[in-house]
Design a protein around this motif. Structure first.
Motif, PDB file in Angstrom:
ATOM      1  N   LYS A  36       0.872  -1.174   0.000  1.00 58.96           N
ATOM      2  CA  LYS A  36       0.000   0.000   0.000  1.00 58.96           C
ATOM      3  C   LYS A  36       0.906   1.221   0.000  1.00 58.96           C
ATOM      4  O   LYS A  36       1.849   1.294   0.779  1.00 58.96           O
ATOM      5  N   VAL A  37       0.618   2.164  -0.884  1.00 59.03           N
ATOM      6  CA  VAL A  37       1.442   3.369  -0.998  1.00 59.03           C
ATOM      7  C   VAL A  37       0.561   4.608  -0.968  1.00 59.03           C
ATOM      8  O   VAL A  37      -0.630   4.550  -1.282  1.00 59.03           O
ATOM      9  N   GLY A  38       1.183   5.713  -0.597  1.00 63.46           N
ATOM     10  CA  GLY A  38       0.486   6.990  -0.620  1.00 63.46           C
ATOM     11  C   GLY A  38      -0.448   7.180   0.552  1.00 63.46           C
ATOM     12  O   GLY A  38      -0.763   6.250   1.297  1.00 63.46           O
ATOM     13  N   GLY A  39      -0.894   8.409   0.714  1.00 64.70           N
ATOM     14  CA  GLY A  39      -1.774   8.767   1.813  1.00 64.70           C
ATOM     15  C   GLY A  39      -3.114   8.070   1.773  1.00 64.70           C
ATOM     16  O   GLY A  39      -3.744   7.864   2.804  1.00 64.70           O
ATOM     17  N   ARG A  40      -3.552   7.692   0.586  1.00 66.29           N
ATOM     18  CA  ARG A  40      -4.844   7.018   0.447  1.00 66.29           C
ATOM     19  C   ARG A  40      -4.714   5.501   0.442  1.00 66.29           C
ATOM     20  O   ARG A  40      -5.694   4.782   0.291  1.00 66.29           O
ATOM     21  N   GLY A  41      -3.488   5.018   0.624  1.00 66.59           N
ATOM     22  CA  GLY A  41      -3.271   3.574   0.725  1.00 66.59           C
ATOM     23  C   GLY A  41      -3.639   2.813  -0.523  1.00 66.59           C
ATOM     24  O   GLY A  41      -4.340   1.810  -0.460  1.00 66.59           O
ATOM     25  N   GLN A  42      -3.156   3.258  -1.658  1.00 70.58           N
ATOM     26  CA  GLN A  42      -3.459   2.577  -2.918  1.00 70.58           C
ATOM     27  C   GLN A  42      -2.561   1.354  -3.067  1.00 70.58           C
ATOM     28  O   GLN A  42      -1.364   1.407  -2.783  1.00 70.58           O
ATOM     29  N   TRP A  43      -3.142   0.262  -3.520  1.00 70.56           N
ATOM     30  CA  TRP A  43      -2.420  -0.988  -3.675  1.00 70.56           C
ATOM     31  C   TRP A  43      -1.581  -0.979  -4.944  1.00 70.56           C
ATOM     32  O   TRP A  43      -2.021  -0.494  -5.977  1.00 70.56           O
ATOM     33  N   ARG A  44      -0.387  -1.570  -4.839  1.00 72.80           N
ATOM     34  CA  ARG A  44       0.485  -1.761  -5.992  1.00 72.80           C
ATOM     35  C   ARG A  44       1.112  -3.153  -5.902  1.00 72.80           C
ATOM     36  O   ARG A  44       1.445  -3.625  -4.829  1.00 72.80           O
TER      37      ARG A  44
END
Length: 72
Positions: A36-44
């Motif tokens: 999870k990355v970024g402030g919004r917790g987007q999955w990669r």
């Protein structure tokens, strides 16, 4: 053109020809490694991890086929 190291879940779904929700389930269950990355917790999903996952599925499928031969 250089391929990106990390893929969106929708990109993974396209690669595997499955739904976005199925990829999300695979990630949430731990079946497919992701971050999870970024402030919004987007999955990669890292491309290398996706390739490892695909190879693992080939191995599992081959074992299943050996253990479940077709009968005529």
């Amino acid at each position: 053109m250089v391929e990106p190291r990390f893929l969106l879940l929708s990109d993974v779904a396209t690669e595997l020809n499955v739904s976005d929700s199925q990829v999300y389930h695979m990630v949430r269950s731990g079946e497919l490694p992701a971050i999870k990355v970024g402030g919004r917790g987007q999955w990669r999903v890292e491309r290398a991890k996706l390739e490892e996952y695909i190879q693992q599925k080939y191995t599992e499928t081959a074992e299943w086929v050996r253990g479940n031969p077709l009968t005529e």
